[in-house]
Each structure stands twice: as structure tokens, then as C-alpha cells.
Design an enzyme around this catalytic site. Structure first.
Site, PDB file in Angstrom:
ATOM      1  N   ASP A  16       1.433  -4.636   1.947  1.00  0.00           N
ATOM      2  CA  ASP A  16       2.572  -5.389   1.428  1.00  0.00           C
ATOM      3  C   ASP A  16       3.534  -4.562   0.588  1.00  0.00           C
ATOM      4  O   ASP A  16       4.412  -5.104  -0.073  1.00  0.00           O
ATOM      5  CB  ASP A  16       2.107  -6.640   0.682  1.00  0.00           C
ATOM      6  CG  ASP A  16       0.940  -6.366  -0.247  1.00  0.00           C
ATOM      7  OD1 ASP A  16       0.558  -5.186  -0.394  1.00  0.00           O
ATOM      8  OD2 ASP A  16       0.397  -7.331  -0.814  1.00  0.00           O
ATOM      9  N   CYS A  46       2.020   6.326   4.205  1.00  0.00           N
ATOM     10  CA  CYS A  46       0.598   6.630   4.066  1.00  0.00           C
ATOM     11  C   CYS A  46      -0.032   6.667   5.445  1.00  0.00           C
ATOM     12  O   CYS A  46       0.606   6.340   6.442  1.00  0.00           O
ATOM     13  CB  CYS A  46      -0.100   5.598   3.178  1.00  0.00           C
ATOM     14  SG  CYS A  46      -0.554   4.084   4.036  1.00  0.00           S
ATOM     15  N   ASN A 172      -3.917   0.474  -9.807  1.00  0.00           N
ATOM     16  CA  ASN A 172      -4.282   1.870  -9.548  1.00  0.00           C
ATOM     17  C   ASN A 172      -3.668   2.397  -8.245  1.00  0.00           C
ATOM     18  O   ASN A 172      -4.391   2.762  -7.314  1.00  0.00           O
ATOM     19  CB  ASN A 172      -5.827   1.942  -9.505  1.00  0.00           C
ATOM     20  CG  ASN A 172      -6.347   3.348  -9.333  1.00  0.00           C
ATOM     21  OD1 ASN A 172      -5.770   4.308  -9.842  1.00  0.00           O
ATOM     22  ND2 ASN A 172      -7.460   3.478  -8.600  1.00  0.00           N
TER      23      ASN A 172
HETATM   24  N1  LIG Z   1     -12.198 -13.089  -1.665  1.00  0.00           N
HETATM   25  C1  LIG Z   1     -11.059 -12.448  -1.898  1.00  0.00           C
HETATM   26  N2  LIG Z   1      -9.890 -13.017  -1.535  1.00  0.00           N
HETATM   27  C2  LIG Z   1      -8.724 -12.357  -1.732  1.00  0.00           C
HETATM   28  C3  LIG Z   1      -8.689 -11.090  -2.353  1.00  0.00           C
HETATM   29  C4  LIG Z   1      -9.930 -10.518  -2.747  1.00  0.00           C
HETATM   30  O1  LIG Z   1      -9.992  -9.413  -3.315  1.00  0.00           O
HETATM   31  N3  LIG Z   1     -11.066 -11.217  -2.502  1.00  0.00           N
HETATM   32  N4  LIG Z   1      -7.485 -10.444  -2.512  1.00  0.00           N
HETATM   33  C5  LIG Z   1      -6.277 -11.249  -2.545  1.00  0.00           C
HETATM   34  C6  LIG Z   1      -5.088 -10.406  -2.353  1.00  0.00           C
HETATM   35  S1  LIG Z   1      -4.811  -9.219  -3.530  1.00  0.00           S
HETATM   36  C7  LIG Z   1      -4.218 -10.564  -1.320  1.00  0.00           C
HETATM   37  S2  LIG Z   1      -2.760  -9.664  -1.280  1.00  0.00           S
HETATM   38  C8  LIG Z   1      -4.485 -11.524  -0.245  1.00  0.00           C
HETATM   39  C9  LIG Z   1      -4.172 -10.946   1.125  1.00  0.00           C
HETATM   40  O2  LIG Z   1      -4.172 -11.932   2.081  1.00  0.00           O
HETATM   41  P1  LIG Z   1      -3.449 -11.632   3.476  1.00  0.00           P
HETATM   42  O3  LIG Z   1      -2.218 -10.860   3.237  1.00  0.00           O
HETATM   43  O4  LIG Z   1      -3.321 -12.923   4.166  1.00  0.00           O
HETATM   44  O5  LIG Z   1      -4.444 -10.618   4.200  1.00  0.00           O
HETATM   45  P2  LIG Z   1      -5.620 -10.892   5.236  1.00  0.00           P
HETATM   46  O6  LIG Z   1      -6.381 -12.123   4.885  1.00  0.00           O
HETATM   47  O7  LIG Z   1      -6.346  -9.617   5.401  1.00  0.00           O
HETATM   48  O8  LIG Z   1      -4.903 -11.291   6.608  1.00  0.00           O
HETATM   49  C10 LIG Z   1      -3.963 -10.571   7.247  1.00  0.00           C
HETATM   50  C11 LIG Z   1      -4.112 -10.902   8.727  1.00  0.00           C
HETATM   51  O9  LIG Z   1      -2.830 -10.800   9.320  1.00  0.00           O
HETATM   52  C12 LIG Z   1      -2.963 -10.235  10.602  1.00  0.00           C
HETATM   53  N5  LIG Z   1      -1.643  -9.657  10.933  1.00  0.00           N
HETATM   54  C13 LIG Z   1      -1.158  -8.459  10.583  1.00  0.00           C
HETATM   55  N6  LIG Z   1       0.111  -8.313  11.003  1.00  0.00           N
HETATM   56  C14 LIG Z   1       0.451  -9.467  11.634  1.00  0.00           C
HETATM   57  C15 LIG Z   1       1.639  -9.925  12.261  1.00  0.00           C
HETATM   58  O10 LIG Z   1       2.639  -9.234  12.317  1.00  0.00           O
HETATM   59  N7  LIG Z   1       1.615 -11.182  12.785  1.00  0.00           N
HETATM   60  C16 LIG Z   1       0.506 -11.974  12.705  1.00  0.00           C
HETATM   61  N8  LIG Z   1       0.571 -13.200  13.213  1.00  0.00           N
HETATM   62  N9  LIG Z   1      -0.635 -11.551  12.117  1.00  0.00           N
HETATM   63  C17 LIG Z   1      -0.667 -10.325  11.582  1.00  0.00           C
HETATM   64  C18 LIG Z   1      -4.088  -9.240  10.463  1.00  0.00           C
HETATM   65  O11 LIG Z   1      -4.710  -8.998  11.706  1.00  0.00           O
HETATM   66  C19 LIG Z   1      -5.023  -9.955   9.456  1.00  0.00           C
HETATM   67  O12 LIG Z   1      -6.052 -10.653  10.096  1.00  0.00           O
HETATM   68  O13 LIG Z   1      -5.846 -11.920  -0.255  1.00  0.00           O
HETATM   69  C20 LIG Z   1      -6.277 -12.395  -1.516  1.00  0.00           C
HETATM   70  N10 LIG Z   1      -7.571 -12.948  -1.318  1.00  0.00           N
HETATM   71  N1  LIG Z   2      -4.951   1.225   1.018  1.00  0.00           N
HETATM   72  C1  LIG Z   2      -4.753   0.023   0.516  1.00  0.00           C
HETATM   73  N2  LIG Z   2      -3.771  -0.157  -0.367  1.00  0.00           N
HETATM   74  C2  LIG Z   2      -3.555  -1.380  -0.898  1.00  0.00           C
HETATM   75  C3  LIG Z   2      -4.297  -2.502  -0.469  1.00  0.00           C
HETATM   76  C4  LIG Z   2      -5.350  -2.282   0.464  1.00  0.00           C
HETATM   77  O1  LIG Z   2      -6.082  -3.223   0.841  1.00  0.00           O
HETATM   78  N3  LIG Z   2      -5.535  -1.013   0.915  1.00  0.00           N
HETATM   79  N4  LIG Z   2      -4.005  -3.737  -0.967  1.00  0.00           N
HETATM   80  C5  LIG Z   2      -2.741  -3.916  -1.630  1.00  0.00           C
HETATM   81  C6  LIG Z   2      -2.817  -5.133  -2.446  1.00  0.00           C
HETATM   82  S1  LIG Z   2      -2.478  -6.630  -1.697  1.00  0.00           S
HETATM   83  C7  LIG Z   2      -3.097  -5.093  -3.738  1.00  0.00           C
HETATM   84  S2  LIG Z   2      -3.121  -6.541  -4.624  1.00  0.00           S
HETATM   85  C8  LIG Z   2      -3.295  -3.820  -4.434  1.00  0.00           C
HETATM   86  C9  LIG Z   2      -4.472  -3.805  -5.337  1.00  0.00           C
HETATM   87  O2  LIG Z   2      -4.612  -2.513  -5.846  1.00  0.00           O
HETATM   88  P1  LIG Z   2      -4.772  -2.270  -7.386  1.00  0.00           P
HETATM   89  O3  LIG Z   2      -3.712  -2.983  -8.134  1.00  0.00           O
HETATM   90  O4  LIG Z   2      -4.864  -0.833  -7.607  1.00  0.00           O
HETATM   91  O5  LIG Z   2      -6.140  -3.076  -7.662  1.00  0.00           O
HETATM   92  P2  LIG Z   2      -7.643  -2.762  -7.236  1.00  0.00           P
HETATM   93  O6  LIG Z   2      -7.718  -1.582  -6.321  1.00  0.00           O
HETATM   94  O7  LIG Z   2      -8.246  -4.012  -6.777  1.00  0.00           O
HETATM   95  O8  LIG Z   2      -8.337  -2.422  -8.619  1.00  0.00           O
HETATM   96  C10 LIG Z   2      -7.723  -1.495  -9.478  1.00  0.00           C
HETATM   97  C11 LIG Z   2      -8.576  -1.218 -10.678  1.00  0.00           C
HETATM   98  O9  LIG Z   2      -8.847  -2.387 -11.429  1.00  0.00           O
HETATM   99  C12 LIG Z   2     -10.017  -2.117 -12.179  1.00  0.00           C
HETATM  100  N5  LIG Z   2     -10.553  -3.347 -12.759  1.00  0.00           N
HETATM  101  C13 LIG Z   2     -11.553  -4.129 -12.297  1.00  0.00           C
HETATM  102  N6  LIG Z   2     -11.715  -5.192 -13.101  1.00  0.00           N
HETATM  103  C14 LIG Z   2     -10.812  -5.083 -14.101  1.00  0.00           C
HETATM  104  C15 LIG Z   2     -10.461  -5.905 -15.226  1.00  0.00           C
HETATM  105  O10 LIG Z   2     -11.018  -6.957 -15.469  1.00  0.00           O
HETATM  106  N7  LIG Z   2      -9.437  -5.468 -16.010  1.00  0.00           N
HETATM  107  C16 LIG Z   2      -8.784  -4.294 -15.776  1.00  0.00           C
HETATM  108  N8  LIG Z   2      -7.789  -3.963 -16.601  1.00  0.00           N
HETATM  109  N9  LIG Z   2      -9.087  -3.511 -14.728  1.00  0.00           N
HETATM  110  C17 LIG Z   2     -10.073  -3.913 -13.887  1.00  0.00           C
HETATM  111  C18 LIG Z   2     -10.902  -1.411 -11.173  1.00  0.00           C
HETATM  112  O11 LIG Z   2     -11.857  -0.613 -11.829  1.00  0.00           O
HETATM  113  C19 LIG Z   2      -9.915  -0.599 -10.358  1.00  0.00           C
HETATM  114  O12 LIG Z   2      -9.888   0.742 -10.731  1.00  0.00           O
HETATM  115  O13 LIG Z   2      -3.423  -2.759  -3.533  1.00  0.00           O
HETATM  116  C20 LIG Z   2      -2.458  -2.735  -2.513  1.00  0.00           C
HETATM  117  N10 LIG Z   2      -2.582  -1.502  -1.822  1.00  0.00           N
HETATM  118  S1  SF4 Z   3       3.241   3.097   4.994  1.00  0.00           S
HETATM  119 FE1  SF4 Z   3       1.295   2.653   3.944  1.00  0.00          FE
HETATM  120  S2  SF4 Z   3       1.915   2.113   1.827  1.00  0.00           S
HETATM  121 FE2  SF4 Z   3       3.746   1.949   3.123  1.00  0.00          FE
HETATM  122  S3  SF4 Z   3       3.817  -0.230   3.777  1.00  0.00           S
HETATM  123 FE3  SF4 Z   3       2.757   0.934   5.400  1.00  0.00          FE
HETATM  124  S4  SF4 Z   3       0.585   0.741   4.897  1.00  0.00           S
HETATM  125 FE4  SF4 Z   3       1.729   0.191   3.035  1.00  0.00          FE
HETATM  126 MO   LIG Z   4      -2.776  -8.254  -3.204  1.00  0.00          MO
END
Ligand SMILES: Nc1nc2c(c(=O)[nH]1)N[C@H]1C(S)=C(S)[C@@H](COP(=O)(O)OP(=O)(O)OC[C@H]3O[C@@H](n4cnc5c(=O)[nH]c(N)nc54)[C@H](O)[C@@H]3O)O[C@H]1N2
Ligand SMILES: Nc1nc2c(c(=O)[nH]1)N[C@H]1C(S)=C(S)[C@@H](COP(=O)(O)OP(=O)(O)OC[C@H]3O[C@@H](n4cnc5c(=O)[nH]c(N)nc54)[C@H](O)[C@@H]3O)O[C@H]1N2
Ligand code: SF4
Ligand SMILES: [Mo]
Length: 734
Positions: A16, A46, A172
Site C-alpha cells: 500500500d 522494492c 519500521n
Molecule cells: N490478524 C491480522 N489481521 C490484520 C493484520 C494483522 O497483522 N493481523 N494487519 C492489518 C493491516 S496492517 C492491513 S494493511 C490489512 C491488510 O488487508 P488487505 O489489504 O485486505 O490485505 P490481504 O488480506 O492480504 O488481501 C489482499 C488480497 O488482495 C488480492 N489482490 C491483490 N491485488 C488485487 C487486485 O488488483 N484485484 C483484486 N481483486 N484482488 C487483488 C491478493 O491476492 C490478496 O488475497 O490487514 C489488517 N489485518
Molecule cells: N515488505 C512488506 N512491507 C510492508 C508490509 C508487508 O506486509 N510487507 N505491510 C505494509 C503495511 S500494510 C503496514 S501496516 C506496515 C507495517 O510495518 P511497520 O509499521 O514497520 O510495523 P511492523 O513491521 O508490524 O512492526 C514494526 C515494529 O513494531 C514493534 N512493536 C511491536 N509491538 C509494539 C508496541 O506495542 N509498541 C511499539 N512502539 N512497537 C511495537 C515491533 O518490534 C516491530 O519492530 O508495513 C507495510 N510494508
Molecule cells: S515497489 Fe515495493 S514498496 Fe513500492 S508499492 Fe510496490 S511493493 Fe510497495
Molecule cells: Mo497495514
């Protein structure tokens, strides 16, 4: 014959962060993703983005609409045409609505990955009469946006280019995780900006930080109250901004006095001198930022923690100034999602049926309606769909209603670009809810565990196959071009097309007059008298020049027009109007570890990409991080398989020992399932290693105001086990 090579701009949706990249197609097939040609943007790429051709051209991509012929979840299908699928979906939705009412339809969507003007879903639902829209953004940025609005009416963005201090609460970003933010932080650091990291682990950002505060997981709100104590006691706040623009400073001061540093030290486990030093560094910097973080979106004191970030920004005078955090507002050149969504079409009676409205109102219509007039006055539109998150139903309440029929039945789920089963807390309850549906439609690019549970699976297009103009989710006000370079599979649709075609079948044709996605883009650009073709011919990105301190003219979009340190909205709704710290469920002898979900894996986005060999090879199996002292106590070594148990579930994963971990803490990764175990394990192994199996959404785990769950430090225990069978012999074929 000579090959025809084309190059265009793409906004990557694999994660995102929305990097703008260049894509190259040869004879109409996406072959390569490359860095931007503008040097300012060239670092924003990336290896997941580079892998887009492997994803978009994957042999397992869904290409034809599927209709369930086996039992729900059995993964047995009949191929049907898109038109037949849409006709049948419309008929079956009409039956659900006739029998249970429009609120029996819930939609779960990601929104950002499907691009294509996501608010057509809200428009459809609002015309039909359903308020039950949920999304992962309830746990990530969408909820922060809604809670920020309660304090000062918008969700600000850090001014990385000019700031002197960056405070990362857990957040992070790395080279392959939210690359553009990682680059922005590095650039600021090289200009001399200080970085403060608050993280239980020594994270990648913590290693390079000027100050690292290794707080106990889940205690961020207490930490912020400690910072405020120092800032207020030592007069480090902006007196004139507080006097002129803030409401309730004296009440805040009284509340903050309840948190002397001895108490904050006891709660967070961080030395009081270090707490004070960090608070001073932040407050004394001339332009300081607390960038958004998902960490405070996902803990028991979430609303207070997010409000405390807002309050810190405000009273230190960092709001809407250069080097601080800017309030973007809508882009005047582009019709916003807020208008497309047609929120006024939904009656107040149906809005009040939104699940969560009464118990956990912070990001529901209940608050959006209170903010309607102030938002229109300050920002020009009554609804602000910032990061899609400002008028959502509460996911936990939706799944409960699906499973139990209480307070009313929810019987149809449309899930678009979201792996619903794994993406919220309490996976067992989600499954129960899904098994209890009359109709599930999944719009997907791969057969995920969630799609396996559907009645109809519709193949989606991907970003290289559609035109789009990114609008930064109405958070920043940048417009970004994304161009179609390849044709989607013949029977695939964009989500825009899906909602439009359904709307026509449900009698809403007059409200969906756009003949195609490009037509819709022309409509949205009409506010600046341009078509999509004109936009793409002249620009790839547009960023309006920042205007600071807009509140001097407009006030803030809150009921009082001021920054509400004491929240009139929370007060009216019967919640504590001042921020506080609440302790999460206690660790105990049976469950001695504080488990947190997160530390995103570089190789995947959330639940995705486990089926992409170039990415999966980098991270073949899920890993629990543990401190060496805890590993010794548990008698486990690197690579051992263990089961991790909480009061509601058990998962299996490998141990990975890190001396950067905090003692007593366990990291569990998010989103693991095993595409290679399709047909071998139920739902492709969706219950083997998924964090959602562990996270409870019982009331004692929920934040009061939003009703979001505690992912940061819930009680758990580990036990060594033998490697599970299928897992050790896992082979991934390309
Ligand atoms: N238990 C638990 N729940 C969480 C989190 C967690 O740490 N633990 N993290 C939360 C966070 S930070 C976030 S951002 C959300 C993320 O929630 P989402 O952004 O909804 O991510 P995903 O559930 O992985 O679903 C993304 C799906 O979209 C599909 N997809 C990708 N591109 C396309 C497209 O162009 N079209 C269509 N139709 N499908 C596509 C992929 O195949 C994948 O299955 O989840 C949250 N929910
Ligand atoms: N490659 C890759 N990149 C991503 C994503 C991915 O799935 N893959 N997801 C994207 C999305 S939707 C999101 S939301 C971000 C998430 O990415 P970040 O915002 O970096 O979050 P996390 O990697 O879940 O955790 C970051 C840190 O939070 C620390 N932490 C755990 N618990 C606590 C707490 O209670 N307090 C504090 N202060 N720190 C704590 C953990 O030790 C960890 O180092 O990454 C995004 N970027
Ligand atoms: S290039 Fe990597 S960091 Fe940028 S939007 Fe695509 S997956 Fe995310
Ligand atoms: Mo997220």
C-alpha cells in the site's frame, strides 16, 4: 518479426505504499518493472514491485468466473461466464435483501489494491441501504484517520523534507518494506534530522536511531502521557497556539499529572531519564513529526494512543507548519471518493444500523455525522473518506452478527481484494460467520482461503491492466498516474466494473452512468476540465504546493473549530474525553509471553505472495522471534518447530532467535497460509500458522472507543513440537 516494446507509468499495488514505477510490455505482455525515470523517485522500488510480472503472469491467476459446486470451502467449481455470474449474484443478493433487509449485505475490501475508484462500493451500498462496509484499514491507517479527525478534523502527513525530528512508534520502514518512507527517513537523517524510535525490539530503525526506547509492547499510550508530563511541566509547549487554538488544556494537564515519570517508567519499563530526554528532543526540535504508525492502531489503548500523538503534535506547535505535519485537504482538481461514495443517499435510520455504531463508534457513521458540518465548512465536503476509514462498520461486530444473527442477520459477504478469513482477529469466528452466509462473492486474482469459501469467485484485473489516477487515499493530495499496459484476462473485471454491472442489475443504473473505468476517470478529472487522455499526455504526478496554517482562515474541522484536547465528541458519546492508559490482558503463569503480531516480512505483502517462488524462496516458512534467554528457558534452538498457544487458538511456526528481541516477548508473523497445500490441508492450511487464529476479539481485548483488538502484547505460551508433516517436504513449483 520485430517485437513491439512499450513503456508506461504504473502505480504499484503490491503493497500500500503506492510507488510510481515504470512498466515495460513486449507484444502486449508485461515483462519488466523498472525504477522511475525521475531521479527523485528512482529509489522507490522494492523487490516485490520488481516481481510484479511473476504475479501478473502467474499460471494460477484466476481467469474465468467460478461457481461453487461442492460444499462451501471444498474448492470444487464450475466455470461460468461473467454475465451469468453477475445475473446470478444479483438474483441471490435480491433474495437476501428481501428476506433480511439491505443491512444483511456486508462488504470487506482492501480498496487500495483494487484501485479503480473504490468508493463505487460505498455508492452501491448506500443506494441499496447497507452501512456494513469493513476493511483492513480498520486496523491500519483508516482508523487513525478517523481518530485524528476527532481531535483536529483531518489526518496529517509528516513533512519529511523539512523536519528536524522524526519519532517512530514501532513503525519500521526498510529497504523492502514501505520503501518510499524508508527513503524519506534516510534523506531527512542525512540532512541532520534526529530519529527517535520506540520499539520493544532493536528494530532496523532502532539500530540507526539517535534514541531508542525499548518499551514493553502495548504501552505506547502511557509513554505519550509521560512525554506530555515532561513537556507541560517544563513549559516546552507552544503557549500561544495552545491559548488560541486548543480546547481543554487545563483538563489535559490534570490528566497528565496522573502520570508522573515513576509511574510511566513502571508501566513501560523504560528509564525515566531516557523518557524525559526523548520528550525534550521532540519538543525542542524546530519542526518535528510523529509519522503515522500501525502499531498504535492495533492495541488496547489505541484511541488514546492515537489521540496522544495528535495532542503532542498540536501542543508543541507542529500542526500544519513547515517541517511539522501538514493537513492536506482534498485535491481541488479531482472529484474525491467522498463525493463518489454518495453517503447522503443512506438514510439516518440505516446509518444507525451500522454494526458497531452504539458500542464502538469512533470510526463509524456515528462520529462521521457529528463531523459532517464542520468538515464541509473547513474542507468543502461533508464526508472525508480519508484512507477509506472514516465511516466504517466494526469488523468484530460484523463477524459476530454473521455467526450469531445478533443484533440482526448478516447473510451476504462480498470480499474484494481482501483475504478476509486471515485479515481480522478471531479467525474461528470469521470462519463460523462465513459458513453461515447465503451468498459469498470473492473478487480476487488468486484462489485464497477466503475465495475457497465463496459461492462465486470473480477474476480481478491487476494494476498493469487498468488505467488509474492515485489520489493518495485523500490523505495527501498528490495525484499519480498509472497506465494500462497489458490486457486483462477476457472474463476478468475491475472492481469498478463489478459494482457498475451489479448496480445496473439492481435498478441503480441512473447512478452509475459511466460506461467504463476511463469514463469514470474523465468524470473525476472534469473538476479541472481535463480528460484522462489529457492528464496522461501532460503529467505523471501532480503535487499541489503546500499551504501552511490554513486553520487561521478556516478553523479546524471539529465541533468547536479548535483542536479538541478535551474531546467534545467522545464526551457526547459517553467516553472519557481525555486520553488515558489501559493495561492489556495480563500475562500469567499459563501464558507468560507478550505476543505481538507484525515485523512485516520483506518478501510478502500481508497474506499475499506465498505462491510466488521468487518471493517465497526468500522466506519459506513462518518464524517466531524469541530472545536467546527465552530460547534457553524453553529449551529450543534456531529452526525448531513450536506451537504457540493463546486462550483462543494454536498455531505452528519455526523459532528464530534474535538478541534484538525484548525478553519475554514473541513476534508472530501475519498472514501465513500455504498455497502449496491446496487439496492437502483444509483451506490450504489457513489455520496452521495464521496470527488471526491467536488474536482474540473478546471485550477484554478491545479498545473501548473503536472496538479494535489488542495485537501488541497478548498472553501466549510456546511448546516445542516435531516438524509438521507436509511442511518439511514442502515444494513450491513455479
Ligand atoms: N490478524 C491480522 N489481521 C490484520 C493484520 C494483522 O497483522 N493481523 N494487519 C492489518 C493491516 S496492517 C492491513 S494493511 C490489512 C491488510 O488487508 P488487505 O489489504 O485486505 O490485505 P490481504 O488480506 O492480504 O488481501 C489482499 C488480497 O488482495 C488480492 N489482490 C491483490 N491485488 C488485487 C487486485 O488488483 N484485484 C483484486 N481483486 N484482488 C487483488 C491478493 O491476492 C490478496 O488475497 O490487514 C489488517 N489485518
Ligand atoms: N515488505 C512488506 N512491507 C510492508 C508490509 C508487508 O506486509 N510487507 N505491510 C505494509 C503495511 S500494510 C503496514 S501496516 C506496515 C507495517 O510495518 P511497520 O509499521 O514497520 O510495523 P511492523 O513491521 O508490524 O512492526 C514494526 C515494529 O513494531 C514493534 N512493536 C511491536 N509491538 C509494539 C508496541 O506495542 N509498541 C511499539 N512502539 N512497537 C511495537 C515491533 O518490534 C516491530 O519492530 O508495513 C507495510 N510494508
Ligand atoms: S515497489 Fe515495493 S514498496 Fe513500492 S508499492 Fe510496490 S511493493 Fe510497495
Ligand atoms: Mo497495514
Amino acid at each position: 518479426m520485430a517485437k513491439n516494446t512499450e513503456t508506461k507509468y504504473s502505480v504499484c499495488t503490491i503493497c500500500d505504499a503506492g510507488c510510481q514505477l515504470r512498466s515495460e510490455a513486449v507484444d502486449g505482455k508485461l515483462e519488466r518493472i523498472m525504477a522511475h525515470d525521475n531521479p527523485m523517485l528512482a529509489r522507490n522500488i522494492c523487490y516485490k514491485g520488481v516481481a510484479a510480472p511473476d504475479i501478473h503472469n502467474h499460471k494460477d491467476r484466476l481467469r474465468v468466473p467460478l461457481k461453487r459446486i461442492g460444499k462451501r470451502g471444498e474448492d470444487k467449481w464450475q466455470e461460468i461466464s461473467y454475465d451469468q455470474a453477475m445475473d446470478e449474484i444479483a438474483d441471490r443478493l435480491k433474495s437476501v435483501v428481501d428476506r433480511y433487509g439491505a443491512e444483511a449485505l456486508a462488504v470487506s475490501t482492501s480498496g487500495w489494491n483494487t484501485q479503480t475508484t473504490h468508493s463505487t462500493d460505498r455508492r452501491f451500498m448506500n443506494l441499496l441501504g447497507s452501512p456494513n462496509w469493513i476493511s483492513g484499514v480498520a486496523l491500519c491507517a483508516g482508523n487513525t484517520a478517523a481518530v485524528n479527525r476527532i481531535t483536529y478534523g483531518w489526518f496529517p502527513q509528516p513533512d519529511y523534507a523539512n523536519t528536524k525530528c522524526i519519532v517512530l512508534f514501532g513503525h519500521n520502514p526498510r529497504k523492502h518494506s514501505w520503501t518510499p518512507i524508508y527513503n524519506a527517513i534516510n534523506l531527512a537523517r542525512s540532512r541532520g534530522a534526529k530519529v527517535i524510535v520506540l520499539d520493544p525490539r532493536v528494530s532496523d530503525q532502532a539500530e540507526k536511531a539517535d534514541l531508542h526506547l525499548g518499551l514493553r509492547a502495548g504501552t505506547d499510550a502511557a509513554m505519550c502521557l509521560g512525554w506530555l508530563k515532561v513537556i507541560i511541566d517544563e513549559d516546552l509547549f507552544d503557549q500561544s497556539f495552545v491559548n488560541e487554538w486548543c480546547l481543554g488544556f487545563d483538563d489535559l494537564r490534570k490528566r497528565v499529572d496522573e502520570y508522573p515519570l515513576e509511574r510511566v517508567e513502571a508501566i513501560t519499563g523504560v528509564d525515566r531519564e531516557l523518557i524525559a530526554e526523548a520528550a525534550r528532543l521532540y519538543a525542542n526540535s524546530d519542526g518535528a513529526t510523529i509519522p503515522w504508525t500501525p502499531i498504535t492502531d492495533q492495541q488496547i489503548s489505541s484511541t488514546s494512543a492515537i489521540r496522544l500523538h495528535s495532542i503532542l503534535r498540536a501542543i508543541t506547535g507542529n500542526l500544519d507548519i513547515k517541517g511539522g505535519e501538514t493537513l492536506g485537504g482534498f485535491n481541488a482538481d479531482y472529484i474525491p471518493e467522498s463525493e463518489i461514495g454518495l453517503h447522503d443517499a443512506l438514510s439516518s435510520e440505516q446509518k444507525a444500523k451500522q454494526l458497531g455504531f452504539y458500542d464502538h463508534p469512533a470510526f463509524t457513521y456515528r462520529v462521521a455525522e457529528i463531523l459532517k458540518d464542520p468538515t464541509e465548512k473547513t474542507w468543502g465536503y461533508p464526508y472525508a473518506d480519508i484512507v477509506m476509514g472514516c465511516q466504517m462498520a466494526n469488523p468484530t461486530h460484523v463477524f459476530r452478527a454473521m455467526a450469531t444473527g445478533d443484533p440482526y442477520p448478516v447473510k451476504a459477504l462480498f470480499t474484494l481484494g481482501n483475504n478476509t478469513l486471515l485479515s481480522y482477529p478471531n479467525q474461528h469466528q470469521i470462519l463460523e460467520g462465513l459458513m453461515n452466509q447465503d451468498l459469498i462473492v470473492a473478487h480476487e486474482i488468486f484462489m485464497t482461503p477466503t475465495a475457497m469459501l465463496a459461492d462465486y469467485v470473480l477474476p480481478g484485473d491487476v494494476f498493469s491492466e487498468r488505467n488509474h489516477i492515485g489520489d493518495s487515499w485523500s490523505w495527501a493530495n498528490r495525484l499519480t498516474l498509472s497506465q494500462k499496459i497489458a490486457e486483462p484476462p477476457e472474463q476478468a473485471s475491475s472492481t469498478f466494473q463489478f459494482w457498475t454491472d451489479l448496480a445496473h442489475r439492481m435498478g441503480f443504473a441512473e447512478h452509475f452512468p459511466w460506461s467504463s473505468l476511463d469514463d469514470m476517470l474523465d468524470h473525476r478529472l472534469s473538476r479541472s476540465n481535463r480528460t484522462f487522455a489529457e492528464f496522461e499526455a501532460t503529467s505523471f504526478m501532480e503535487i499541489p504546493a503546500p499551504v501552511y496554517q490554513k486553520y487561521l482562515q478556516t478553523g479546524f474541522a471539529t465541533p468547536s473549530g479548535k483542536v479538541e484536547l478535551y474531546s467534545s465528541i467522545l464526551d457526547d458519546l459517553g467516553f472519557d474525553p481525555l486520553p488515558y492508559y489501559r493495561e492489556g490482558p495480563a500475562l500469567c503463569e499459563k501464558y507468560p509471553y507478550a505476543v505481538f503480531t507484525g515485523v512485516r516480512e520483506d518478501s510478502f505483502f500481508q497474506t499475499g505472495q506465498r505462491n510466488i517462488p521468487v518471493l517465497r524462496e526468500r522466506s519459506p516458512s513462518p518464524k517466531l522471534f524469541l530472545h536467546p534467554a527465552d530460547a534457553t528457558a524453553e529449551n529450543v534452538v534456531e529452526g525448531d518447530w513450536v506451537k504457540l498457544e493463546t486462550k483462543i487458538g494454536t498455531v505452528k511456526a519455526k523459532i528464530s532467535i534474535h538478541n534484538t528481541m525484548k525478553v519475554g516477548h514473541i513476534r508472530v508473523p501475519h498472514g501465513w497460509w500455504y498455497p502449496e497445500l491446496k487439496g492437502v490441508e483444509e483451506l490450504a492450511g489457513a489455520f496452521i500458522s495464521s496470527d488471526a487464529v491467536l488474536c482474540s476479539d473478546d471485550d477484554e481485548f478491545l479498545d473501548y472507543e473503536q472496538g479494535i483488538p489488542h495485537f501488541k502484547g497478548f498472553p501466549g505460551r510456546i511448546t516445542k513440537i516435531n516438524a509438521p508433516q507436509n511442511m518439511s517436504s514442502m515444494v513450491l513449483k513455479g
